[in-house]
Scaffold this motif. Structure first.
Motif, PDB file in Angstrom:
ATOM      1  N   ARG A  33       0.890  -1.263   0.017  1.00 30.08           N
ATOM      2  CA  ARG A  33      -0.117   0.008   0.078  1.00 30.08           C
ATOM      3  C   ARG A  33       0.787   1.340  -0.022  1.00 30.08           C
ATOM      4  NH1 ARG A  33      -5.138  -1.264   1.771  1.00 30.08           N
ATOM      5  NH2 ARG A  33      -5.751   0.748   1.040  1.00 30.08           N
ATOM      6  N   SER A  38      -3.313   7.354  -0.228  1.00 29.34           N
ATOM      7  CA  SER A  38      -4.528   6.693   0.560  1.00 29.34           C
ATOM      8  C   SER A  38      -5.043   7.226   1.827  1.00 29.34           C
ATOM      9  CB  SER A  38      -4.357   5.189   1.019  1.00 29.34           C
ATOM     10  OG  SER A  38      -3.770   4.497  -0.183  1.00 29.34           O
ATOM     11  N   GLY A  49      -3.308   3.393  10.611  1.00 27.17           N
ATOM     12  CA  GLY A  49      -4.248   2.813  11.377  1.00 27.17           C
ATOM     13  C   GLY A  49      -5.773   2.766  10.199  1.00 27.17           C
ATOM     14  N   ARG A  50      -5.890   3.984   9.839  1.00 25.51           N
ATOM     15  CA  ARG A  50      -7.175   4.324   8.871  1.00 25.51           C
ATOM     16  C   ARG A  50      -7.146   3.317   7.700  1.00 25.51           C
ATOM     17  NH1 ARG A  50      -6.447   9.072   8.179  1.00 25.51           N
ATOM     18  NH2 ARG A  50      -7.546   9.712  10.075  1.00 25.51           N
ATOM     19  N   LEU A  52      -4.494   0.610   6.806  1.00 28.19           N
ATOM     20  CA  LEU A  52      -4.225  -0.645   6.919  1.00 28.19           C
ATOM     21  C   LEU A  52      -4.823  -1.525   8.054  1.00 28.19           C
ATOM     22  CD1 LEU A  52      -0.135   0.222   6.919  1.00 28.19           C
ATOM     23  CD2 LEU A  52      -1.563  -0.333   4.977  1.00 28.19           C
ATOM     24  N   GLY A  53      -5.369  -0.900   9.018  1.00 25.65           N
ATOM     25  CA  GLY A  53      -5.950  -1.605  10.159  1.00 25.65           C
ATOM     26  C   GLY A  53      -5.343  -1.201  11.373  1.00 25.65           C
ATOM     27  N   ARG A  54      -6.108  -1.164  12.546  1.00 26.13           N
ATOM     28  CA  ARG A  54      -5.744  -0.725  13.714  1.00 26.13           C
ATOM     29  C   ARG A  54      -4.572  -1.175  14.306  1.00 26.13           C
ATOM     30  NH1 ARG A  54     -10.164  -0.598  18.641  1.00 26.13           N
ATOM     31  NH2 ARG A  54     -11.351   0.759  16.707  1.00 26.13           N
ATOM     32  N   LYS A  55      -4.251  -2.535  14.166  1.00 27.00           N
ATOM     33  CA  LYS A  55      -3.101  -2.946  15.007  1.00 27.00           C
ATOM     34  C   LYS A  55      -1.638  -2.634  13.963  1.00 27.00           C
ATOM     35  CE  LYS A  55      -2.586  -7.263  11.725  1.00 27.00           C
ATOM     36  NZ  LYS A  55      -2.612  -8.768  11.541  1.00 27.00           N
ATOM     37  N   TRP A  56      -1.868  -2.022  12.620  1.00 26.89           N
ATOM     38  CA  TRP A  56      -0.694  -1.381  11.972  1.00 26.89           C
ATOM     39  C   TRP A  56      -0.552  -0.186  12.557  1.00 26.89           C
ATOM     40  CZ3 TRP A  56       2.123  -5.016  10.342  1.00 26.89           C
ATOM     41  CH2 TRP A  56       1.674  -6.436   9.872  1.00 26.89           C
ATOM     42  N   GLY A  57      -1.768   0.383  12.746  1.00 28.38           N
ATOM     43  CA  GLY A  57      -1.507   1.816  13.292  1.00 28.38           C
ATOM     44  C   GLY A  57      -0.684   1.974  14.617  1.00 28.38           C
TER      45      GLY A  57
END
Length: 199
Positions: A33, A38, A49-50, A52-57
């Protein structure tokens, strides 16, 4: 050039380059990504987080805090308080104006917290509490971040005037400078918030 100035210059350079390494961009790249195209387009923890997802944030957030906390603390331990202040400001500047991202780095909130945590932990905690309370009200990360950063700036300005016990004048000026860099990267959030306040 005096040896101490050479040390401070080296500390500033190393810290700036460390700050310029952008975890959000690296993590996003490994997942195929591009954060710059994005979400909000910002290569930071909130956008990670927005998109890729919360855990990545959360991972990016921890890495951004750590990359500022570690060099600031190490420079202060090895070379003295002035070196720590230089390292802390340099790492935040590196993050915000990353040459690896053509000068368009993150907004510097997590890095600022990491640097302040290494120098004035109580101030960092106060900023985080301010952020949490503000977010509970405004529900917008950018605007809550500005208010948390302004808490740092307030302590910095009053500390520079000698009005905060335990915070030296130079440290106060440093806190104000770090906060100023971060707030300057949130100009759109400040304008949006001010427009709503004015009604």
């Amino acid at each position: 050039m005096p040896a101490d100035l050479l040390v401070l210059g080296a500390v500033a350079l190393v810290a700036f380059l460390l700050g310029a390494v952008n975890p959000a961009t690296i993590v996003a790249g490994t997942l195929g990504r591009d954060l710059r195209s994005s979400g909000s387009g910002n290569p930071g923890a909130a956008n990670a987080g927005r998109v890729l997802g919360r855990k990545w944030g959360v991972l990016v957030l921890v890495l951004d805090v750590a990359k500022a906390f570690a060099p600031t603390l190490l420079a202060s331990t090895w070379f003295g308080q002035t070196a720590g202040l230089v390292a802390g400001l340099a790492v935040v500047l590196g993050h915000v104006y990353s040459p690896f991202l053509r000068g368009r780095g993150g907004k510097g909130v997590a890095c600022a917290v990491g640097a302040v945590l290494a120098v004035e932990p109580v101030v960092a905690v106060a900023a985080l509490v301010t952020f949490a309370l503000a977010f509970a009200v405004v529900r917008v990360i950018g605007e809550a971040s500005v208010l948390g950063t302004l808490a740092i700036a307030a302590v910095g300005v009053t500390g520079a005037m000698g009005l905060v016990p335990g915070v030296g004048r130079w440290t106060g000026a440093w806190l104000a400078a770090v906060a100023g860099v971060v707030v300057s990267r949130h100009r759109r959030n400040v304008r949006a918030w001010w427009s709503r306040v004015r009604g």
